[in-house]
Design an enzyme around this catalytic site. Structure first.
Site, PDB file in Angstrom:
ATOM      1  N   ASN A   8       0.831  -1.106  -0.079  1.00 41.99           N
ATOM      2  CA  ASN A   8      -0.126   0.056  -0.033  1.00 41.99           C
ATOM      3  C   ASN A   8       0.854   1.204  -0.009  1.00 41.99           C
ATOM      4  O   ASN A   8       1.446   1.530   1.028  1.00 41.99           O
ATOM      5  CB  ASN A   8      -0.921  -0.003   1.282  1.00 41.99           C
ATOM      6  CG  ASN A   8      -1.739   1.251   1.375  1.00 41.99           C
ATOM      7  OD1 ASN A   8      -1.920   1.790   0.564  1.00 41.99           O
ATOM      8  ND2 ASN A   8      -2.324   1.362   2.576  1.00 41.99           N
ATOM      9  N   LYS A  10      -0.047   4.186  -0.392  1.00 41.08           N
ATOM     10  CA  LYS A  10      -0.757   5.495   0.401  1.00 41.08           C
ATOM     11  C   LYS A  10      -0.656   6.725  -0.580  1.00 41.08           C
ATOM     12  O   LYS A  10      -0.550   6.462  -1.766  1.00 41.08           O
ATOM     13  CB  LYS A  10      -0.212   5.546   1.727  1.00 41.08           C
ATOM     14  CG  LYS A  10      -0.169   4.564   2.716  1.00 41.08           C
ATOM     15  CD  LYS A  10       0.190   4.769   4.027  1.00 41.08           C
ATOM     16  CE  LYS A  10       0.436   3.463   4.763  1.00 41.08           C
ATOM     17  NZ  LYS A  10      -0.211   3.375   6.114  1.00 41.08           N
ATOM     18  N   HIS A  97      -9.952   0.142   4.512  1.00 43.85           N
ATOM     19  CA  HIS A  97      -8.433   0.606   5.170  1.00 43.85           C
ATOM     20  C   HIS A  97      -8.662   1.524   6.211  1.00 43.85           C
ATOM     21  O   HIS A  97      -9.697   2.260   6.183  1.00 43.85           O
ATOM     22  CB  HIS A  97      -7.446   1.223   4.184  1.00 43.85           C
ATOM     23  CG  HIS A  97      -6.066   1.410   4.642  1.00 43.85           C
ATOM     24  ND1 HIS A  97      -5.737   2.379   5.677  1.00 43.85           N
ATOM     25  CD2 HIS A  97      -5.226   0.336   4.485  1.00 43.85           C
ATOM     26  CE1 HIS A  97      -4.382   2.051   5.938  1.00 43.85           C
ATOM     27  NE2 HIS A  97      -3.967   0.924   5.301  1.00 43.85           N
ATOM     28  N   GLU A  99      -7.192   3.854   7.551  1.00 44.65           N
ATOM     29  CA  GLU A  99      -7.040   5.445   7.365  1.00 44.65           C
ATOM     30  C   GLU A  99      -8.323   5.897   6.726  1.00 44.65           C
ATOM     31  O   GLU A  99      -8.583   7.333   6.780  1.00 44.65           O
ATOM     32  CB  GLU A  99      -5.929   5.659   6.431  1.00 44.65           C
ATOM     33  CG  GLU A  99      -4.286   5.520   7.429  1.00 44.65           C
ATOM     34  CD  GLU A  99      -3.243   4.937   6.505  1.00 44.65           C
ATOM     35  OE1 GLU A  99      -3.198   5.079   5.241  1.00 44.65           O
ATOM     36  OE2 GLU A  99      -2.445   4.661   7.161  1.00 44.65           O
ATOM     37  N   GLU A 170      -5.808  -5.711  10.064  1.00 45.85           N
ATOM     38  CA  GLU A 170      -4.852  -4.586  10.376  1.00 45.85           C
ATOM     39  C   GLU A 170      -5.060  -3.879  11.813  1.00 45.85           C
ATOM     40  O   GLU A 170      -5.864  -3.129  11.863  1.00 45.85           O
ATOM     41  CB  GLU A 170      -4.655  -3.776   9.216  1.00 45.85           C
ATOM     42  CG  GLU A 170      -4.370  -4.539   7.889  1.00 45.85           C
ATOM     43  CD  GLU A 170      -3.715  -3.210   7.010  1.00 45.85           C
ATOM     44  OE1 GLU A 170      -2.686  -3.363   6.707  1.00 45.85           O
ATOM     45  OE2 GLU A 170      -4.247  -2.332   6.978  1.00 45.85           O
ATOM     46  N   GLY A 176       1.719   2.034  10.699  1.00 41.67           N
ATOM     47  CA  GLY A 176       2.650   3.253  10.772  1.00 41.67           C
ATOM     48  C   GLY A 176       3.315   3.675  11.960  1.00 41.67           C
ATOM     49  O   GLY A 176       3.869   4.707  11.995  1.00 41.67           O
ATOM     50  N   SER A 215       3.049  -2.477  10.359  1.00 32.65           N
ATOM     51  CA  SER A 215       4.626  -2.343  10.411  1.00 32.65           C
ATOM     52  C   SER A 215       5.481  -3.666  10.140  1.00 32.65           C
ATOM     53  O   SER A 215       6.332  -4.155  10.746  1.00 32.65           O
ATOM     54  CB  SER A 215       4.716  -1.909  12.122  1.00 32.65           C
ATOM     55  OG  SER A 215       4.260  -0.794  12.230  1.00 32.65           O
ATOM     56  N   GLY A 237       4.749   1.395   4.748  1.00 31.02           N
ATOM     57  CA  GLY A 237       6.026   2.290   4.940  1.00 31.02           C
ATOM     58  C   GLY A 237       7.081   1.379   4.458  1.00 31.02           C
ATOM     59  O   GLY A 237       7.915   2.020   3.578  1.00 31.02           O
TER      60      GLY A 237
END
Ligand code: PEP
Length: 251
Positions: A8, A10, A97, A99, A170, A176, A215, A237
């Protein structure tokens, strides 16, 4: 069942940067991608076609979008349809997701509408679910996963499963943040998700892939992927650099 290794990206990378990273990934994993792995890259919208183009000849690679709207076309300013995504070379989409749930305010029901509409339109979906730290500490893990999964799959019939759907567990507190859920926490949550899938779809539910996200890094990927009921990973990330994500893909 192939392990699904998903990236992802982002709201990072211009179209050109995404194309370059995708091309580097394909080079780094050429001839070494195991037969039991497949890779999906989820870049931002303007990078979809360039990334699909860069991966055109890369066996085992697909491209997906990070969001979609549950309608074929219409007066939905700022939105994009499954058909438009497929026109850019997408075969996958992310729904639910955290976010989008927690920053944009998306509801369980909207995530479900996006999931069902995308599958009917011919896309494969990674439906993301997961609890916040407050929900976990209040002992509400099971309730949250059950609610998000029920709403997320409300319009998805058993005959579309498992080929078209994967579920990503998740935990919001691990996304993150550098905090990884430990193996016992991952295994316990994945068993719960598996039980919910089997309760909903019968034996078919045992073949739905369940990914872990939060992570994941080159250093912990191998251990996580080897856990029971972990059928892949969704990486944010650590997927942004080709070198780092290639080490996760090949872990
Ligand atoms: C994600 O964006 O889905 C994610 C898991 O991010 P990170 O790997 O950065 O925690």
């Amino acid at each position: 069942m192939k392990k699904l290794m998903a990236a992802n990206w982002k709201m990072y990378k211009t179209a050109g940067e995404a194309r370059t990273t995708a091309a580097s990934l394909a080079v780094l994993t050429a001839d070494t991608l195991p037969d039991d792995r497949e890779v999906v890259i989820f870049p931002q919208f303007t990078a979809l076609s360039p990334v699909a183009d860069a991966l055109r000849h890369a066996d085992g690679y697909s491209v997906g979008a990070q969001d979609v709207y549950p309608a074929a076309e219409g007066a939905y300013t700022g939105e994009i349809s499954p058909g438009m995504l497929m026109d850019c070379g997408c075969t996958w989409v992310l729904t639910g997701h955290s976010e989008r749930r927690h920053i944009i305010g998306e509801s369980d029901e909207l995530a479900g509408a996006k999931t069902a509409f995308s599958i009917k339109a011919g896309l494969n979906v990674v439906l993301c679910i997961g609890e916040t730290i407050d929900e976990r500490e209040a002992g509400r893990l099971g309730e949250v996963l059950e609610r998000q999964l029920a709403a997320g799959l409300a319009g998805v019939k058993g005959d579309a499963v498992p080929a078209a759907i994967a579920v990503a567990y998740e935990p919001v507190w691990a996304i993150g943040t550098g905090k990884v859920a430990g193996p016992p926490e991952i295994v316990a949550a994945h068993v719960l998700v598996r039980q919910l899938l089997v309760a909903r779809y019968g034996q078919v539910g045992s073949a739905v892939r369940i990914l872990y996200g939060g992570s994941v890094k080159p250093e912990n990927a191998r251990e996580i992927i080897a856990l029971d009921n972990v059928d892949g990973v969704l990486v944010g990330g650590a997927s942004l650099q080709a070198d780092s994500f290639s080490r996760i893909i090949l872990a």
